[in-house]
Scaffold this active site. Structure first.
Site, PDB file in Angstrom:
ATOM      1  N   ALA A   1      12.600  19.791 -43.354  1.00 15.61           N
ATOM      2  CA  ALA A   1      12.245  19.595 -41.890  1.00 15.61           C
ATOM      3  C   ALA A   1      10.821  18.439 -42.263  1.00 15.61           C
ATOM      4  CB  ALA A   1      11.353  21.112 -41.474  1.00 15.61           C
TER       5      ALA A   1
ATOM      6  N   ARG B   1      -2.691  21.384 -27.075  1.00 18.33           N
ATOM      7  CA  ARG B   1      -3.708  21.367 -28.371  1.00 18.33           C
ATOM      8  C   ARG B   1      -4.592  21.397 -27.050  1.00 18.33           C
ATOM      9  NH1 ARG B   1      -1.594  17.935 -34.044  1.00 18.33           N
ATOM     10  NH2 ARG B   1       0.157  18.965 -33.361  1.00 18.33           N
TER      11      ARG B   1
ATOM     12  N   TRP C   1      -4.134  22.642 -36.101  1.00 18.20           N
ATOM     13  CA  TRP C   1      -4.040  22.804 -34.876  1.00 18.20           C
ATOM     14  C   TRP C   1      -5.125  22.985 -33.438  1.00 18.20           C
ATOM     15  CZ3 TRP C   1      -1.207  23.557 -39.040  1.00 18.20           C
ATOM     16  CH2 TRP C   1       0.127  21.953 -39.662  1.00 18.20           C
TER      17      TRP C   1
ATOM     18  N   VAL D   1       5.665  23.419 -45.572  1.00 19.23           N
ATOM     19  CA  VAL D   1       6.856  22.706 -46.355  1.00 19.23           C
ATOM     20  C   VAL D   1       5.960  21.766 -48.105  1.00 19.23           C
ATOM     21  CG1 VAL D   1       8.043  21.223 -45.202  1.00 19.23           C
ATOM     22  CG2 VAL D   1       6.032  20.502 -45.544  1.00 19.23           C
TER      23      VAL D   1
ATOM     24  N   HIS E   1       2.499  23.015 -31.686  1.00 22.85           N
ATOM     25  CA  HIS E   1       3.819  22.108 -32.972  1.00 22.85           C
ATOM     26  C   HIS E   1       5.170  22.649 -32.059  1.00 22.85           C
ATOM     27  CE1 HIS E   1       3.155  23.788 -36.989  1.00 22.85           C
ATOM     28  NE2 HIS E   1       2.610  25.192 -36.144  1.00 22.85           N
TER      29      HIS E   1
ATOM     30  N   GLN F   1       6.931  16.534 -28.504  1.00 20.87           N
ATOM     31  CA  GLN F   1       6.814  16.345 -30.290  1.00 20.87           C
ATOM     32  C   GLN F   1       8.988  16.935 -30.312  1.00 20.87           C
ATOM     33  OE1 GLN F   1       5.280  18.815 -32.802  1.00 20.87           O
ATOM     34  NE2 GLN F   1       3.639  17.899 -33.546  1.00 20.87           N
TER      35      GLN F   1
HETATM   36  C1  FA5 Z   1       2.796  19.080 -37.495  1.00 20.25           C
HETATM   37  O1  FA5 Z   1       2.678  19.175 -35.481  1.00 20.25           O
HETATM   38  C2  FA5 Z   1       3.769  19.211 -37.861  1.00 20.25           C
HETATM   39  N1  FA5 Z   1       4.070  20.702 -37.554  1.00 20.25           N
HETATM   40  C3  FA5 Z   1       5.035  18.649 -38.313  1.00 20.25           C
HETATM   41  C4  FA5 Z   1       5.586  18.432 -39.398  1.00 20.25           C
HETATM   42  C5  FA5 Z   1       6.559  19.216 -38.990  1.00 20.25           C
HETATM   43  C6  FA5 Z   1       5.778  18.809 -41.173  1.00 20.25           C
HETATM   44  C7  FA5 Z   1       7.676  20.108 -40.038  1.00 20.25           C
HETATM   45  C8  FA5 Z   1       6.087  19.011 -41.541  1.00 20.25           C
HETATM   46  C9  FA5 Z   1       7.575  19.737 -41.254  1.00 20.25           C
HETATM   47  P1  FA5 Z   1       1.558  16.655 -36.397  1.00 20.25           P
HETATM   48  O2  FA5 Z   1       0.303  17.451 -36.381  1.00 20.25           O
HETATM   49  O3  FA5 Z   1       0.732  15.880 -38.187  1.00 20.25           O
HETATM   50  O4  FA5 Z   1       2.161  17.747 -37.597  1.00 20.25           O
HETATM   51  O5  FA5 Z   1       2.150  15.951 -35.564  1.00 20.25           O
HETATM   52  C10 FA5 Z   1       3.162  16.100 -35.608  1.00 20.25           C
HETATM   53  C11 FA5 Z   1       3.805  14.400 -34.888  1.00 20.25           C
HETATM   54  O6  FA5 Z   1       3.205  14.562 -33.308  1.00 20.25           O
HETATM   55  C12 FA5 Z   1       2.203  13.790 -35.003  1.00 20.25           C
HETATM   56  O7  FA5 Z   1       2.769  12.163 -36.147  1.00 20.25           O
HETATM   57  C13 FA5 Z   1       2.495  12.536 -33.709  1.00 20.25           C
HETATM   58  O8  FA5 Z   1       3.601  11.572 -33.876  1.00 20.25           O
HETATM   59  C14 FA5 Z   1       2.794  13.786 -33.075  1.00 20.25           C
HETATM   60  N2  FA5 Z   1       1.082  13.919 -32.014  1.00 20.25           N
HETATM   61  C15 FA5 Z   1       0.678  14.690 -33.076  1.00 20.25           C
HETATM   62  N3  FA5 Z   1      -0.652  15.020 -32.393  1.00 20.25           N
HETATM   63  C16 FA5 Z   1      -0.722  14.431 -31.030  1.00 20.25           C
HETATM   64  C17 FA5 Z   1      -1.433  14.350 -30.044  1.00 20.25           C
HETATM   65  N4  FA5 Z   1      -2.849  14.940 -29.138  1.00 20.25           N
HETATM   66  N5  FA5 Z   1      -1.123  13.071 -28.489  1.00 20.25           N
HETATM   67  C18 FA5 Z   1       0.498  12.874 -28.753  1.00 20.25           C
HETATM   68  N6  FA5 Z   1       0.997  12.564 -29.731  1.00 20.25           N
HETATM   69  C19 FA5 Z   1       0.842  14.016 -31.288  1.00 20.25           C
END
Ligand code: FA5
Length: 332
Positions: A300, A201, A157, A258, A175, A215
């Protein structure tokens, strides 16, 4: 006091010009006035041209008076022209027989529409929608989620930190997961919530990555919640959003908060597209917020509504969402 022939004519010119200007009230009449008094062959120009034939003393006085008059008449003229434009619509410019046109009305942003569709699907399954702060503390964004300062998972992140003289632990949330900790800290189980909101980010953008995006977080905590509940809930969500025949796949993934962790993908024209991360809430996270991790379990998930909208609407580039181009926005 003016005494000569020429200076009298400046006085007379002034009187004539101001009277005529008051009487002129259309753009055409004003233009005719301008030509007569201020034009290249106009009356004021003639006075100025005739200065050469005057005695030096008289020339100075008349020249100064004529120049003053020019400035005065020019500004009066501009004023009248403005008035005439605002008071009178040119003949024929309004056709009262034309049919009325509907005035444009605003609409919800495509991200908002998608967020509402997602949260509604979960609301119908018993989840409550809540929101949380976009400016967060390190404690909620990382520490309580089992991501200590030296943990390499923090690199997942890329964080935008908020400059502050008084403290160094303020950031733009990367997030929506910090809301897991905030909700659990303040509420006893059972919990079923979804949390939509903006995340930030420090990363470069491309067709599927924005540096700010939305999100939707989900959290369910109760006695006896199992991985089967997680799968059942997310299958049902996919069915509601993508239709009953859409194929869904779970694969192992790693998130420090998780255990076990998964990612869920949907089949899109033969390709697997990842839409969310999920998993069973880590016992350490439950303990961090004061829950008895022997008694309670939970799941979650966190998903990106823009990515889901891209799939649903065949959008090739996520950056369209935030460019504010009406040609894109009005298609929704
Ligand atoms: C997370 O941010 C975790 N907090 C998700 C999570 C929550 C996991 C609860 C377990 C339990 P991640 O970085 O993969 O995970 O982002 C989750 C989703 O946010 C991705 O699948 C995507 O749909 C969206 N996302 C992530 N980064 C970006 C980005 N730079 N631009 C647009 N959408 C994004």
């Amino acid at each position: 006091m003016p005494t000569t022939q020429s200076s009298e004519s400046v006085e007379k010119l002034k009187a004539d010009a101001t009277r005529a200007l008051r009487a002129a009230d259309s753009a055409e009449q004003l233009e005719a006035w301008r030509v007569e008094y201020l034009g290249r062959k106009g009356r004021l120009t003639s006075v100025l041209r005739a200065l050469g034939s005057l005695e030096i003393k008289e020339r100075k006085a008349v020249g100064a008076a004529a120049n003053r008059l020019r400035t005065e008449l020019e500004s009066l003229f501009d004023e009248r022209l403005l008035q005439a434009k605002s008071n009178t619509a040119p003949a024929g410019s309004i056709d009262i027989t034309l049919p009325g046109r509907k005035s444009g009305s605003g609409g919800l942003h495509p991200s908002t529409q998608m967020i509402r569709e997602i949260t509604q699907a979960f609301n119908e399954m018993g989840f409550q929608t809540i929101e949380g702060p976009e400016i967060e503390l390190e404690r909620y964004n990382f520490d309580l989620l089992n991501i200590p300062a030296d943990h390499p998972a923090r690199d997942q992140w890329d964080t935008i930190w908020v400059d502050s003289d008084s403290r160094s632990d303020v950031l733009l949330r990367t997030h929506t997961s910090p809301m897991q900790a905030r909700v659990m800290e303040n509420t006893d189980p059972p919990i079923r919530v979804v949390v939509p909101g903006k995340c930030y980010r420090y990363e470069s953008t491309d067709a599927t990555h924005e540096w700010h995006f939305n999100q939707v977080e989900g959290l369910a905590v109760d006695e006896g919640i199992t991985f089967a509940d997680l799968k059942g809930t997310l299958y049902e969500f996919a069915r509601r959003i993508f239709g009953p025949s859409r194929k869904v796949r779970f694969r192992c993934d790693y998130f420090p908060f998780v255990e076990p962790g998964v990612e869920m993908s949907v089949d899109w024209n033969g390709e697997w597209i990842e839409i969310l991360g999920a998993g069973m809430v880590h016992p350490k996270v439950l303990k961090n917020v004061g829950y008895d991790s022997d008694k309670y379990t939970g799941f979650a998930f966190g998903m990106g509504p823009e990515r889901i909208s891209m799939l649903q609407n065949d959008i090739s580039d996520i950056r369209h969402f935030f460019r504010n181009d009406l040609r894109f926005l009005t298609q929704f």
